[in-house]
Scaffold this motif. Structure first.
Motif: not given
Length: 131
Positions: A74-95
């Motif tokens: 569940e933690v990995v799923f939610c983290l993947g969801l948040a990283l995908a949303a951040a990645g749609s803004i900018h690459r640095v947002c993912v990190t």
């Protein structure tokens, strides 16, 4: 102090998560316009992680009972969801989102341990030997 049950907490965290995703998409070009705003975009992504983890955890608690706990998948799923949303803004947002999400996960773990762990105090009885 009013305490919310799992159903209302699920609803509130789902609404907050949807508002977070939609605001990230509305302000996408603004968040990617400068270095500080890109960091802010990553932080907002980590808030999405926190809201989605809360929603998933409360939904599972509603469906499977009070003793159910969120697991690694569940933690990995939610983290993947948040990283995908951040990645749609900018690459640095993912990190930045990853770093802030790890910090938030550690905070949630500490709060969970302080709230729900059973403190096992071992009372040592001193046994005195008579000579």
């Amino acid at each position: 102090m009013a305490v919310m049950n799992e159903g209302s907490t699920f609803l509130v965290s789902t609404i907050c998560g949807l508002l977070t995703v939609s605001s990230m998409q509305v302000f996408k070009t603004y968040l990617a316009s400068s270095q500080m705003l890109t960091i802010l975009g990553g932080f907002v992504g980590s808030l999405l992680f926190l809201f989605s983890l809360t929603a998933v955890g409360n939904l599972e608690k509603l469906l499977f009972g009070d003793n159910f706990q969120a697991q690694l998948k569940e933690v990995v799923f939610c983290l993947g969801l948040a990283l995908a949303a951040a990645g749609s803004i900018h690459r640095v947002c993912v990190t930045v989102c990853l770093l802030f999400s790890i910090l938030m996960l550690l905070g949630v773990y500490k709060i969970s341990q302080d709230t729900y762990s059973v403190s096992s105090t071992i009372s040592s009885s001193s046994s005195k030997k008579k000579k």
